[in-house]
Design a protein around this motif. Structure first.
Motif, PDB file in Angstrom:
ATOM      1  N   GLN A  96       0.800  -1.215   0.000  1.00 23.66           N
ATOM      2  CA  GLN A  96       0.000   0.000   0.000  1.00 23.66           C
ATOM      3  C   GLN A  96       0.838   1.272   0.000  1.00 23.66           C
ATOM      4  N   LEU A  97       2.010   1.225   0.652  1.00 21.25           N
ATOM      5  CA  LEU A  97       2.750   2.462   0.876  1.00 21.25           C
ATOM      6  C   LEU A  97       4.213   2.407   0.456  1.00 21.25           C
ATOM      7  N   GLY A  98       4.703   1.238   0.063  1.00 24.42           N
ATOM      8  CA  GLY A  98       6.136   1.115  -0.181  1.00 24.42           C
ATOM      9  C   GLY A  98       6.486   0.507  -1.522  1.00 24.42           C
ATOM     10  N   ALA A  99       7.401  -0.465  -1.495  1.00 18.20           N
ATOM     11  CA  ALA A  99       7.981  -1.015  -2.717  1.00 18.20           C
ATOM     12  C   ALA A  99       6.996  -1.803  -3.560  1.00 18.20           C
ATOM     13  N   GLY A 100       5.865  -2.215  -2.972  1.00 21.32           N
ATOM     14  CA  GLY A 100       4.907  -3.016  -3.719  1.00 21.32           C
ATOM     15  C   GLY A 100       3.792  -2.236  -4.381  1.00 21.32           C
ATOM     16  N   ARG A 101       3.819  -0.915  -4.257  1.00 25.84           N
ATOM     17  CA  ARG A 101       2.753  -0.118  -4.866  1.00 25.84           C
ATOM     18  C   ARG A 101       2.704  -0.337  -6.376  1.00 25.84           C
ATOM     19  N   GLY A 102       1.500  -0.531  -6.884  1.00 22.41           N
ATOM     20  CA  GLY A 102       1.331  -0.721  -8.315  1.00 22.41           C
ATOM     21  C   GLY A 102       1.347  -2.169  -8.752  1.00 22.41           C
ATOM     22  N   TYR A 103       1.665  -3.086  -7.829  1.00 20.90           N
ATOM     23  CA  TYR A 103       1.676  -4.507  -8.151  1.00 20.90           C
ATOM     24  C   TYR A 103       0.409  -5.161  -7.607  1.00 20.90           C
ATOM     25  N   GLY A 104      -0.189  -6.042  -8.384  1.00 20.24           N
ATOM     26  CA  GLY A 104      -1.373  -6.740  -7.908  1.00 20.24           C
ATOM     27  C   GLY A 104      -1.040  -7.762  -6.842  1.00 20.24           C
ATOM     28  N   SER A 105       0.056  -8.491  -7.048  1.00 13.17           N
ATOM     29  CA  SER A 105       0.458  -9.540  -6.115  1.00 13.17           C
ATOM     30  C   SER A 105       1.946  -9.410  -5.829  1.00 13.17           C
ATOM     31  N   MET A 106       2.342  -9.831  -4.641  1.00 13.04           N
ATOM     32  CA  MET A 106       3.745  -9.717  -4.257  1.00 13.04           C
ATOM     33  C   MET A 106       4.033 -10.630  -3.073  1.00 13.04           C
ATOM     34  N   ALA A 107       5.312 -10.848  -2.834  1.00 13.65           N
ATOM     35  CA  ALA A 107       5.757 -11.610  -1.670  1.00 13.65           C
ATOM     36  C   ALA A 107       6.786 -10.788  -0.913  1.00 13.65           C
ATOM     37  N   TYR A 108       6.743 -10.894   0.388  1.00 12.88           N
ATOM     38  CA  TYR A 108       7.702 -10.221   1.264  1.00 12.88           C
ATOM     39  C   TYR A 108       8.359 -11.300   2.116  1.00 12.88           C
ATOM     40  N   ILE A 109       9.682 -11.344   2.123  1.00 12.16           N
ATOM     41  CA  ILE A 109      10.417 -12.368   2.864  1.00 12.16           C
ATOM     42  C   ILE A 109      11.354 -11.689   3.845  1.00 12.16           C
ATOM     43  N   THR A 110      11.387 -12.194   5.061  1.00 12.82           N
ATOM     44  CA  THR A 110      12.286 -11.651   6.070  1.00 12.82           C
ATOM     45  C   THR A 110      13.142 -12.762   6.659  1.00 12.82           C
ATOM     46  N   VAL A 111      14.395 -12.436   6.935  1.00 10.59           N
ATOM     47  CA  VAL A 111      15.320 -13.357   7.593  1.00 10.59           C
ATOM     48  C   VAL A 111      15.845 -12.654   8.835  1.00 10.59           C
ATOM     49  N   GLY A 112      15.536 -13.199   9.993  1.00 10.16           N
ATOM     50  CA  GLY A 112      15.972 -12.614  11.255  1.00 10.16           C
ATOM     51  C   GLY A 112      16.066 -13.713  12.293  1.00 10.16           C
ATOM     52  N   THR A 113      15.443 -13.488  13.460  1.00 11.14           N
ATOM     53  CA  THR A 113      15.385 -14.545  14.470  1.00 11.14           C
ATOM     54  C   THR A 113      14.751 -15.790  13.872  1.00 11.14           C
ATOM     55  N   GLY A 114      13.773 -15.585  13.008  1.00 10.80           N
ATOM     56  CA  GLY A 114      13.171 -16.663  12.232  1.00 10.80           C
ATOM     57  C   GLY A 114      13.195 -16.300  10.767  1.00 10.80           C
ATOM     58  N   ILE A 115      12.540 -17.112   9.946  1.00 11.40           N
ATOM     59  CA  ILE A 115      12.375 -16.819   8.525  1.00 11.40           C
ATOM     60  C   ILE A 115      10.882 -16.844   8.238  1.00 11.40           C
ATOM     61  N   GLY A 116      10.388 -15.802   7.590  1.00  9.83           N
ATOM     62  CA  GLY A 116       8.956 -15.726   7.340  1.00  9.83           C
ATOM     63  C   GLY A 116       8.662 -15.136   5.980  1.00  9.83           C
ATOM     64  N   ALA A 117       7.423 -15.318   5.536  1.00 11.85           N
ATOM     65  CA  ALA A 117       6.990 -14.781   4.253  1.00 11.85           C
ATOM     66  C   ALA A 117       5.551 -14.312   4.359  1.00 11.85           C
ATOM     67  N   GLY A 118       5.271 -13.208   3.704  1.00 16.45           N
ATOM     68  CA  GLY A 118       3.909 -12.730   3.538  1.00 16.45           C
ATOM     69  C   GLY A 118       3.620 -12.637   2.054  1.00 16.45           C
ATOM     70  N   VAL A 119       2.512 -13.208   1.623  1.00 13.38           N
ATOM     71  CA  VAL A 119       2.154 -13.220   0.204  1.00 13.38           C
ATOM     72  C   VAL A 119       0.806 -12.532   0.034  1.00 13.38           C
ATOM     73  N   LEU A 120       0.735 -11.605  -0.906  1.00 16.52           N
ATOM     74  CA  LEU A 120      -0.511 -10.926  -1.228  1.00 16.52           C
ATOM     75  C   LEU A 120      -0.936 -11.317  -2.635  1.00 16.52           C
ATOM     76  N   VAL A 121      -2.197 -11.648  -2.798  1.00 19.09           N
ATOM     77  CA  VAL A 121      -2.785 -11.935  -4.105  1.00 19.09           C
ATOM     78  C   VAL A 121      -3.896 -10.918  -4.323  1.00 19.09           C
ATOM     79  N   ASP A 122      -3.752 -10.113  -5.362  1.00 18.16           N
ATOM     80  CA  ASP A 122      -4.685  -9.010  -5.613  1.00 18.16           C
ATOM     81  C   ASP A 122      -4.806  -8.105  -4.391  1.00 18.16           C
ATOM     82  N   GLY A 123      -3.687  -7.915  -3.710  1.00 17.14           N
ATOM     83  CA  GLY A 123      -3.643  -7.010  -2.573  1.00 17.14           C
ATOM     84  C   GLY A 123      -4.153  -7.582  -1.270  1.00 17.14           C
TER      85      GLY A 123
END
Length: 229
Positions: free
Chosen positions: A153-180
């Motif tokens: 909504q506010l950052g690097a994914g603006r303008g994309y219908g679907s995207m994935a966000y991956i983080t590596v830290g204490t754990g490893i996680g992913a957030g996936v958006l389909v059509d926002g």
């Protein structure tokens, strides 16, 4: 796929869902009753290593903030509650939490930490505890899913219908958006505990207390530290 580390203060974008919740609440208030304080909201990033809390205004500018190490649930959540008690003007609270997290609103354990490698935190009713202690409307998502929503909504994914966000830290996680919209099945996506194929000759046992050599057990921050110091 977009991969973008969100740092402080950009981290505050993670509370975008709560920002929308607050805007809806403010919109229902008569204009003459609204004060600057009633436009403030609270944000909590519940991490496996540290907790962050902030008070922000309707434009997401930080008014006050704090950071503490993650210790026991009782001590950590009391410190967060005390912070907001000193900032008793927020209208809503957004929580972005480490997982696994119960995200099914129909579950009696909604907003609680599921079985986790973090000692002592399994079963902690994070949403209920903070909502009841602070006495404001509250929303909760996994930290990585909240970051994905914010980036969309506010950052690097603006303008994309679907995207994935991956983080590596204490754990490893992913957030996936389909059509926002966050993509979920019964639970949120759990990337960290999938099995991975080892490189030939790698005999590292892994650090995950559940699976040993899953992705998180082999490549998270604690795994990297255990491998190479």
């Amino acid at each position: 796929m977009l991969v973008d580390h969100v740092g402080w203060p950009r981290w505050v974008l993670r509370i975008v869902d709560c920002h929308l919740l607050m805007k809806q609440a403010v919109a229902r208030m008569p204009e003459t009753t609204m004060t600057t304080s009633q436009r403030l909201l609270g944000a909590v990033e519940a991490g496996g290593t540290k907790f962050r809390a902030a008070v922000v205004d309707a434009e997401l500018a930080i008014v006050d903030q704090m950071r503490i190490p993650t210790t026991t649930p009782a001590a950590t959540l009391q410190a967060i509650t005390d912070f907001f008690a000193a900032n008793d003007t927020i209208s809503a609270l957004g929580i972005a939490s480490f997982g696994p997290l119960i995200v099914d609103p129909e579950s009696s354990a909604y907003g609680s930490i599921a079985p986790t490698p973090k000692p002592g935190w399994a079963g902690t009713p994070l949403l209920d505890h903070l909502r009841d202690a602070i006495q404001v409307p509250a929303a909760i998502q996994t930290d990585v899913e909240a970051a994905a929503v914010a980036e969309h909504q506010l950052g690097a994914g603006r303008g994309y219908g679907s995207m994935a966000y991956i983080t590596v830290g204490t754990g490893i996680g992913a957030g996936v958006l389909v059509d926002g919209i966050p993509f979920r099945g019964r639970d949120h996506i759990e990337l960290g505990h999938i099995p991975v194929r080892r490189v030939d000759g790698d005999d590292f046992a892994g650090v995950c207390p559940f699976h040993g050599d899953c992705l998180e057990g082999m490549a998270s921050g604690p795994a990297i530290q255990a491998r190479w110091g």
